[in-house]
Design an enzyme around this catalytic site. Structure first.
Site, PDB file in Angstrom:
ATOM      1  N   CYS A  86       3.117  -8.492 -14.509  1.00  0.00           N
ATOM      2  CA  CYS A  86       3.080  -7.311 -13.702  1.00  0.00           C
ATOM      3  C   CYS A  86       4.145  -6.433 -13.602  1.00  0.00           C
ATOM      4  O   CYS A  86       4.279  -5.354 -13.101  1.00  0.00           O
ATOM      5  CB  CYS A  86       2.282  -7.717 -12.188  1.00  0.00           C
ATOM      6  SG  CYS A  86       0.928  -8.923 -12.305  1.00  0.00           S
ATOM      7  N   CYS A 209      -8.184  -7.083  -2.105  1.00  0.00           N
ATOM      8  CA  CYS A 209      -7.872  -7.352  -3.889  1.00  0.00           C
ATOM      9  C   CYS A 209      -7.809  -5.990  -4.594  1.00  0.00           C
ATOM     10  O   CYS A 209      -8.502  -5.284  -4.332  1.00  0.00           O
ATOM     11  CB  CYS A 209      -8.767  -8.455  -4.380  1.00  0.00           C
ATOM     12  SG  CYS A 209      -9.012  -9.904  -3.372  1.00  0.00           S
ATOM     13  N   HIS A 335      -4.094  -1.148 -10.724  1.00  0.00           N
ATOM     14  CA  HIS A 335      -3.339  -1.993 -11.198  1.00  0.00           C
ATOM     15  C   HIS A 335      -3.319  -2.320 -12.901  1.00  0.00           C
ATOM     16  O   HIS A 335      -3.593  -3.424 -13.068  1.00  0.00           O
ATOM     17  CB  HIS A 335      -3.178  -3.318 -10.432  1.00  0.00           C
ATOM     18  CG  HIS A 335      -2.144  -4.432 -10.708  1.00  0.00           C
ATOM     19  ND1 HIS A 335      -0.750  -4.166 -11.190  1.00  0.00           N
ATOM     20  CD2 HIS A 335      -2.043  -5.783 -10.454  1.00  0.00           C
ATOM     21  CE1 HIS A 335      -0.300  -5.085 -11.573  1.00  0.00           C
ATOM     22  NE2 HIS A 335      -0.996  -6.176 -10.965  1.00  0.00           N
TER      23      HIS A 335
END
Length: 398
Positions: A86, A209, A335
């Site tokens: 990430c 989340c 994301h």
């Protein structure tokens, strides 16, 4: 070493885009970046490119960098792919700064992309798992939400952090994301929404989340020798720091912190000659709500164990003393793994150039970005500041 400047940044929207390819998403981000450069940019002015991606779904794992840069007219330009889970494009930005500061290049494009919506939930879970410790965590059944749930449980037990405080991270970031036209989940949520959502991995609920996302983002770094060709109001890359750690959570002594973030922050602050109190806003890695609370402590915004109280106080809200994740963060903005770090830099560029719209931080002159790979195996921190802005730590103009 030469000074490096952020002279442009742009991104695609984040979300699920079955009609788009990874190349077309990157082109959207590149075109937005070029349009953001005040005095304009021609592709042939770019000396080098660094691109971050994990390769979720197995798209073009080899030579994915040249595949996207050729698609936007950078044929023949040296291009390197960076893979650090990430934190891939956060490290791409770091490499771009290194190339400029060393004198190897004058103008470098740093960016990232990811397509995550074209695989099944099980396949996505598998691909995300490769960024954790594979042999003893993923193959034994531990998911990323499970890993961060362990961090949350330890933080709650050791410091009294509550599920409500975890939920307040989500409420804050959704409020900010609702002001961001590029956000994947651009709607507000209430504390009750976050509290009553289904449990994903106890104590984390669905609203604790972040989503999986498609998207791309880019940033343009220029040297002090050419920056005036692109802007009269440059944004200096004041500090860069990076750190790594054991990949597996079970290999670490402390579950309630991310040492790689601490190392990265210390290096970035030292290079910039500032401390956490000198930052006007921050974009931090909030893949799960507990990750943002850990970031408050690892980056020095508060003492160990006080992060829950900090978010509850409103200190990190848009109108607070230190707005955090004004873009909506990973939680609301989205994301797309390889694009996330560069996307944080896009928000820093918007805030420091005064183009953040309804989520603009008044008087913003210095901002920080914080990008974490996996559950903390790697981290990178950047400090950006407007050239000419008063330096509160020294009392002189930077």
């Amino acid at each position: 070493m030469r000074e490096a400047y952020l002279v442009g940044a742009g991104q695609s929207s984040y979300g699920a885009f079955p009609e788009e390819s990874y190349r077309s998403l990157f082109r959207t981000a590149f075109e937005a970046t070029a349009e953001s450069v005040p005095k304009g940019l021609e592709p042939d002015e770019i000396d080098e490119a660094v691109v971050g991606t994990l390769g979720v779904g197995g798209r073009q794992l080899g030579l994915s960098g040249p595949a996207v840069t050729e698609h936007v007219g950078l044929h023949g330009v040296p291009c390197t792919r960076v893979e650090n889970a990430c934190a891939a494009s956060g490290y791409a930005v770091r490499q771009a700064v290194q190339a400029v500061r060393s004198g190897m290049a004058d103008v470098v494009l740093a960016g990232g992309f990811e397509v995550m919506s074209d695989t099944s939930a099980d396949a996505t879970k598998y691909w995300l798992g490769v960024s954790g410790e594979t042999e003893w965590e993923r193959l034994s059944g531990t998911t990323f939400s499970g890993t961060y749930a362990q961090m949350a449980s330890v933080h709650m037990r050791e410091y009294g952090t509550t599920r409500e405080q975890l939920s307040r991270v989500a409420v804050k970031n959704h409020a900010n994301g609702a002001k961001n036209p590029h956000a994947q989940l651009g709607f507000e949520c209430s504390l009750e929404d976050a509290e009553s959502a289904p449990v994903v991995a106890d104590p984390l609920t669905l609203y604790h989340c972040c989503p999986t996302s498609d998207g791309a983002a880019c940033a343009l770094i220029a040297s002090e020798d050419v920056v005036s060709e692109y802007t009269d109001d440059p944004i200096r890359v004041a500090g860069v720091g990076a750190g790594s750690d054991r990949v597996g959570l079970f290999q670490r002594e402390d579950y309630a912190s991310i040492p790689a973030s601490q190392r990265a922050a210390e290096a970035a602050y030292e290079m910039a000659g500032v401390g956490p109190d000198d930052v006007d806003f921050a974009e931090v890695h909030d893949c799960f709500s507990i990750a943002e609370l850990l970031a408050y402590e690892d980056l020095g915004f508060c003492e160990r164990g006080e992060a829950g109280e900090l978010v509850e106080s409103g200190y990190t809200e848009l109108e607070g003393d230190l707005p955090v994740n004004t873009s909506g963060g990973l939680k609301s903005k989205g994301h797309p793994i390889g694009a996330t770090g560069a996307g944080q830099v896009v928000e820093a560029f918007k805030q420091l150039s005064g183009t953040a719209g309804d989520r603009q931080v008044e008087g913003a002159s210095r901002g920080l970005t914080h990008n974490v790979g996996g559950s903390g195996g790697a981290a990178v921190v950047h400090v950006f500041e407007r050239a000419g802005a008063a330096d509160s730590s020294t009392g002189v103009d930077a």
